[in-house]
Each structure stands twice: as structure tokens, then as C-alpha cells.
Scaffold this active site. Structure first.
Site, PDB file in Angstrom:
ATOM      1  CB  CYS A  15      -0.027   0.456   7.844  1.00  0.00           C
ATOM      2  SG  CYS A  15      -1.748   0.367   7.260  1.00  0.00           S
ATOM      3  CB  CYS A  70      -0.945  -0.009   1.205  1.00  0.00           C
ATOM      4  SG  CYS A  70      -2.131  -1.367   1.149  1.00  0.00           S
TER       5      CYS A  70
END
Length: 449
Positions: free
Chosen positions: A433, A113
Site C-alpha cells: 500500500c 511507500c
């Protein structure tokens, strides 16, 4: 001392307010502009396209917005996660499709991500090192169409069959195929090292930090409500329209849906059943989309007559145990990037954190505000503190705007820049994250107005 890739970001003369970031002899890297095509729920208007189509549209939107000559761009870097095998270097295919010179190199990076974060910082390093003056970074994801493979047994048989020379050899191989060979292998949003899905990790993280279902639903509703307000007020300036071939022109994100606590409360747990707290309503949804950002050395931008939006300053990457701390990247990265920049949490005017799950965001906020966590897990004497919510994701976040894995990082950065200008702030902090227990944080500074 020798310059690391992030310390090369620090610059000289800054606004007269607050603290000054800077190191002599280092090139300043600026954001000239950033755009994204609307982020759409998978299976909607982008469903029949390919990833390079979305990336090409973002690149073309950036070119239209900036009027930058294509041949001025020295390099293009794109991030993506689930790669289309036909266009494994999607950066190159998108660049050619968008009309960039075939002499302009392009490569693709992947870091879950934070893939477009990695694309941006790769560009920053190239500019700071004097390799380039102008870099386009971006990211793309198309969850409407992901590669589904034959089973390994079938793949091995087909590859062997391709090398068979006689009809007898081919028939012999075909005769060995069994029904279970036809079972497909689907990509999963799961950790290879632990085999655990991210949703399960989010549920465990929420439980570990004592975050209730009610708190998660309230946070998700906040995200959608703020995103809807920002969309209605025309604050999402990074969105550029995309005329989908054979379909309509898409002009806005379609996943923003403020609901009610009552409706959200009716949903069943999505991962840990029947007692889990993570649901479809308090998780980011599968999203199609692409982003692009124009980075330049400050000197080059000013020489070309551009007014930059922001400086990209210090950044860090971190990683933890993917089993127990998969989604705590922002907690570890935030104090590190603040220390590198010589700033404190109070110096930050705008926070833009990636929202994978409401429980993940709330767990990070609790961890950041815990002396016990800092001392026992981070080797720190005291907590960094939690960002105040009145400065945090105030134009919505990934829960509402959507999260095309490879494209979100650029959205965070350009949103931080736009919010700084709108709100009169100086420093923004972007954090996210990522799968593998990794994380990223970066300091964005408003360009002097």
C-alpha cells in the site's frame, strides 16, 4: 494488441513445473542481484549522514556484490519520499558518488511507500522497450533528518528581502516580521487531501474490519520473531555492511526486537486516544536505509556470464479513495496482477507484503477473503482469497525489519527471490500500500535453477 509496460514483462521458456508465463517477441527482464544497507531506526548510526550517502553505500554494495562494470549500466532510477532539497535528484548524486560514469543518466521518482517499486518498474519498461539492457533501480530514505521549513509568511518576506536594493527597503521589510513568522513547518506523515495521518487511517481501518488490539499485537510479535530467526540463520542475504564515516561498521538491522504480549499490551494508543488499537509496537517505525537492485535483459545477463535470481513478470498499480481505503492497495492489486499473469492464489509460493501497520495487513487479509467486500467495493463476483500465513512474510516484514519509505519495494522483491530459491517455489507475489490510496503488486518468478 499493443504492449503495456507490465505485459512486456512476460516471457517464454520457464521451469517445467506449474504454469508457464510468456508472450512472444517480448524481452525478459531479470533480477541479477539486489542489496540493501542495514535498515536502522532513525536517530541512530546514520543520523549525521545525508540521503545520497546511504544510496551511494547501497550502490557500492551492489557493485561489490556483482562486480558489474560501472560503464555497462545504461541508466539509474531511485525512489525517495521526503526529499533533501540540496540533492533533489538523489539518484544522480548517489551515482556520481559511487563512481558511475558521468555519462550514465539517472533520475529520481516518488510514489510514497512504493517509490522503489516505481523505480524498478520504470527500469523494467526501459529494458522491455529496448532502450536499455542494464538498469540499476533502488530507493532511499533518511528519516533522521527531514526538511523543516520557515513559515510561508517568513519565506515570502525573505525572498522579497533578497530582491530589496536599498537599506531602507530592507529595514522596512524586516520591521514587518512578527513572532508568528518564526513558527516552523514540519513534514507530516499525513494525507494532503484529507489531512489525516496514516496512523489514524490504520486505526479506522482496523475498527472497520473488527481487528482487535490483541490480533494486531500478535501479528507484530510474529513479524519480529520471524525476522529475528531469519537474521540469526543468515537468511537476510540482501544486507551488505556499511562503514559509517567516523563511526562503526553497521552489519545488521537494529529494529528487530521480539517482545512479549504483556509488554506490548502496556503501550498506549499512538493515534486515536484513548480507545485506539494502533500503538508504537504494532506499527512500522521511522527508518533510515537504502536499497539497490540490478536489472538486465535476460540476453544481456547471460552474455555477461551472470546467473539471474528471478524474472520480473507482470505488475499493476492501483488507486482508491484516500479517505476510506488508504491502505487497501494490496487487496485491489493482487487479483489484478494474478489475472494479468493467468495465475491463481494457489499458484503463488511466496508472498511478500509491505507491513505499514499490523492492523493494515490484517485488514487486507480480511478484505481479500471477503466475497461481500469483493462484490460491494471491487466490482468482482467473488473474493481472491487470503494468502496462507505459512507462505506470508516468513522472514519478517516492515514492522520488524524497518521501513525506509523509498527503499522497501526493492527489499520485498529480492526477499521474494531469495525465499523462492530457499523454499523451492516458482512464483512470488509482492504487494504494498502507499499514501494517496495507491498500491502495487508484482509477480516474481524464480529463474530456472
Amino acid at each position: 494488441r499493443s504492449l503495456s509496460c507490465s505485459s512486456q514483462l512476460q516471457a517464454a521458456a520457464q521451469p517445467k513445473t506449474k504454469k508457464t508465463l510468456g508472450k512472444s517477441g517480448v524481452k525478459n527482464v531479470v533480477v541479477v542481484e539486489g542489496v540493501r544497507i542495514p535498515f536502522l531506526q532513525s536517530g541512530t548510526s546514520y543520523a549525521d549522514l545525508m540521503p545520497h550517502d546511504l544510496a551511494r553505500a547501497a550502490l557500492q554494495g551492489l557493485l561489490t556484490r556483482t562486480s558489474v562494470p560501472r560503464d555497462v549500466v545504461d541508466y539509474i532510477v531511485y525512489g525517495t519520499v521526503i526529499q533533501e532539497v540540496k540533492t533533489s535528484n538523489v539518484a544522480r548524486e548517489a551515482a556520481l558518488g559511487a563512481g558511475f560514469s558521468d555519462k550514465t543518466p539517472a533520475h529520481t521518482v516518488t510514489m510514497a511507500c512504493i517509490s522503489s517499486n516505481q523505480a524498478m518498474t520504470t527500469g523494467v519498461g526501459m529494458i522491455a522497450a529496448g532502450q536499455c539492457d542494464v538498469v540499476v533501480a533502488g530507493g532511499v530514505e533518511l528519516m533522521s533528518d527531514v526538511p523543516i521549513r520557515h513559515s510561508r509568511k517568513m519565506r515570502k518576506t525573505m525572498l522579497t528581502l533578497n530582491r530589496a536594493k536599498t537599506l531602507g527597503q530592507k529595514l522596512s521589510l524586516i520591521s514587518k516580521i512578527r513572532p508568528d513568522y518564526f513558527a516552523p513547518e514540519l513534514p507530516a506523515v499525513a494525507e494532503f487531501s484529507t489531512s489525516e495521518t496514516m496512523g489514524h487511517s490504520a486505526d479506522r481501518l482496523a475498527a472497520a474490519f473488527g481487528i482487535s488490539r490483541l490480533e494486531q499485537d500478535e501479528y507484530a510479535l510474529r513479524s519480529h520473531t520471524l525476522a529475528k530467526r531469519a537474521q540469526d540463520e543468515g537468511l537476510l542475504l540482501d544486507v551488505v555492511p556499511f562503514s559509517v564515516p567516523g563511526k562503526e561498521t553497521v552489519t545488521k538491522d537494529n529494529g528487530i526486537r521480539p517482545s512479549s504480549m504483556e509488554q506490548m499490551g502496556k503501550l498506549k494508543p499512538a493515534f486515536v486516544k484513548p480507545y485506539g488499537t494502533v500503538t508504537a509496537a504494532n506499527s512500522s517505525f521511522l527508518t533510515d536505509g537504502a536499497s539497490a537492485i540490478l536489472l538486465m535483459s535476460e540476453e544481456k545477463a547471460l552474455a555477461m556470464g551472470y546467473k539471474p535470481k528471478a524474472y520480473l513478470r507482470d505488475f499493476v498499480y492501483v488507486s482508491q479513495d484516500p479517505k476510506d481505503q488508504l491502505l487497501l492497495g494490496p487487496t485491489y492489486a493482487t487479483p489484478k496482477v494474478l489475472e494479468r499473469a493467468g495465475l491463481t492464489l494457489n499458484d503463488i509460493d511466496v508472498f511478500e507484503f509491505h507491513e505499514a501497520f499490523a492492523g493494515q495487513i490484517l485488514a487486507n487479509l480480511k478484505a481479500m477473503d471477503s466475497d461481500w467486500f469483493a462484490q460491494n467495493y471491487m466490482g468482482r463476483k467473488s473474493k481472491v482469497g487470503a494468502p496462507p500465513l505459512d507462505k506470508f512474510n516468513t522472514w519478517g516484514g516492515s514492522l520488524s525489519l524497518g521501513h525506509p519509505f523509498g527503499a522497501t519495494g526493492c527489499r520485498l522483491v529480492i526477499t521474494a527471490a531469495h525465499r523462492l530459491k530457499k523454499e523451492g517455489g516458482q512464483y512470488g507475489l509482492v504487494a504494498a500500500c502507499a499514501a494517496g490510496g495507491q498500491g502495487h503488486a508484482m509477480i516474481v518468478e524464480l529463474y530456472p535453477q
